[in-house]
Design an enzyme around this catalytic site. Sequence first.
Site, short mmCIF file in Angstrom:
data_model
loop_
_atom_site.label_atom_id
_atom_site.label_comp_id
_atom_site.label_asym_id
_atom_site.label_seq_id
_atom_site.Cartn_x
_atom_site.Cartn_y
_atom_site.Cartn_z
N TYR A 1 -10.02 0.44 11.39
CA TYR A 1 -11.30 0.83 10.76
C TYR A 1 -11.77 -0.18 9.71
CZ TYR A 1 -7.63 3.12 7.94
OH TYR A 1 -6.48 3.39 7.23
N LYS A 2 -11.01 -1.26 9.50
CA LYS A 2 -11.44 -2.25 8.51
C LYS A 2 -12.16 -3.40 9.24
CE LYS A 2 -7.39 -1.21 5.60
NZ LYS A 2 -7.96 -0.33 4.59
N ASP B 1 2.72 -4.98 8.50
CA ASP B 1 1.51 -4.16 8.41
C ASP B 1 0.33 -5.13 8.36
OD1 ASP B 1 -0.74 -2.79 7.41
OD2 ASP B 1 0.49 -1.34 6.33
N PHE C 1 0.88 -1.16 0.00
CA PHE C 1 0.00 0.00 0.00
C PHE C 1 0.93 1.22 0.00
CE2 PHE C 1 -2.60 3.28 1.93
CZ PHE C 1 -3.83 3.09 1.33
N ARG D 1 -12.70 -4.90 -6.02
CA ARG D 1 -12.26 -5.51 -4.77
C ARG D 1 -13.48 -5.77 -3.87
NH1 ARG D 1 -8.13 -2.74 -0.52
NH2 ARG D 1 -10.06 -1.72 0.03
C1 LIG Z 1 -1.94 -1.94 4.08
C2 LIG Z 1 -2.32 -0.54 4.47
N1 LIG Z 1 -1.46 0.22 5.17
C3 LIG Z 1 -1.80 1.49 5.53
C4 LIG Z 1 -3.03 2.01 5.20
C5 LIG Z 1 -3.45 3.42 5.53
O1 LIG Z 1 -2.91 3.95 6.62
P1 LIG Z 1 -3.54 5.18 7.42
O2 LIG Z 1 -4.35 4.58 8.53
O3 LIG Z 1 -2.39 5.96 7.88
O4 LIG Z 1 -4.41 5.95 6.48
C6 LIG Z 1 -3.95 1.24 4.50
C7 LIG Z 1 -5.27 1.81 4.18
O5 LIG Z 1 -6.13 1.26 3.58
C8 LIG Z 1 -3.57 -0.06 4.12
O6 LIG Z 1 -4.43 -0.81 3.42
#
Ligand SMILES: Cc1ncc(COP(=O)(O)O)c(C=O)c1O
Length: 405
Positions: free
Chosen positions: A229-230, A204, A135, A378
């Site tokens: 938030y997911k 991550d 990402f 998706r």
């Molecule tokens: C793998 C991954 N890392 C990081 C993020 C986003 O990070 P942040 O919470 O800083 O917006 C996302 C957002 O969808 C993501 O899918």
Amino acid sequence: MSEQVLRAEKADAADELAGVRERFVLDTASDHAAGAAGVYLDGNSLGALPAHVPGRVEDVVRRQWGELRIRSWDESGWWTAPERIGDRIAPLVGAAAGQIVVGDSTSVNVFKALVGAVRLAGEGRDEILVDATTFPTDGYIAESAARLTGCVLRPVTPAEVPAALGGRTAAVLLNHVDYRTGRLHDLPALTAAVRAAGAVSVWDLCHSAGALPVGLDEHGVDLAVGCTYKYLNGGPGSPAYLYVRQGLQDSFDSPLPGWNSHTEPFGMRPEYEPAAGAVRGRVGTPDILSMLALEAALEVWEGVTVDAVRAKSLALTDFFLECVEAYLPAGRVDCVTPVAHEERGSQIALRCPDAGDVMRRLIERGVVGDFRHPDVLRFGFTPLYVGFADVERAARVLGEVVRRP
Ligand SMILES: Cc1ncc(COP(=O)(O)O)c(C=O)c1O
């Protein structure tokens, strides 16, 4: 009735998590002109709202803030919320208590973790490996972390990591599940390889936490970050978290040593002295409203195991692939998510040249997934509230949409 409709009915009737759906606010049939309830397959972007959260947030605002005001930092447990909620997330990612702290965004935690990892790796190691398919935010932050720490940044695919590791590798930043393809990477094997090379692993977990077992402690992960938030349904922009393995906590040197991570924050001392434990990952004043909404949201996990969620997730995604095959003309979409269970997260990504237009029309029909540039549809499957009838309907509507010009 089609074979798929009957199969969905049977699977929903046998689903041990079916009752958990009632804990969420979701569309009902009357919300849609077509007379069928909407299907929400975007929980891998923004999880649905747990039904009890608005009342809890109202209490935080009206009573804790409105009436108790400053007293709430102690009396309502505001000050200790980052560690307390971290402990609530811990079992969902296979971590013992005392290693996770909640706060800031994922991006900020990637920065803390990666710079902290390079500092942990020590002298003579000046290379950071980053998932080339990551990402984008992780890649951007890694580039800056490399410049700040005097490291060279080397983008490699997760499969290339073992061969790329060497005596110069300081840290390796990887995604557990690829955000675009839904591919699940081999966290145990990659973590072991990073460890064997003497480097520090940073994972991550945005697309795996709450959807499948992670096993942070069991697999010896060094550092990890993730959003809430997911699949954790914490709400839009809810705070992220940072995991620092217990054995590394005393030497973890945060690049953002804010006053909340001080051993005596109210001592107001000019010298920085880091607190022990997970608290060391804190920075500034926590965003209490979002944080306590997340804390309430995590109650939907009561009586639910991550193993049951994983089993249902695989059954849902298997069934979706089967329905797509039954309802769509052959060759109309290309599945980019691995078919093998051990390589699949909780989403299915389908590639087609007109994906943007297809997703727009699907959403008009009440089937909500998302579009990832340039050509990916998706679909995220949150086992806590998605059922098999939803899956059948989503694939059927997709079939109708792609058949019409
Ligand atoms: C793998 C991954 N890392 C990081 C993020 C986003 O990070 P942040 O919470 O800083 O917006 C996302 C957002 O969808 C993501 O899918």
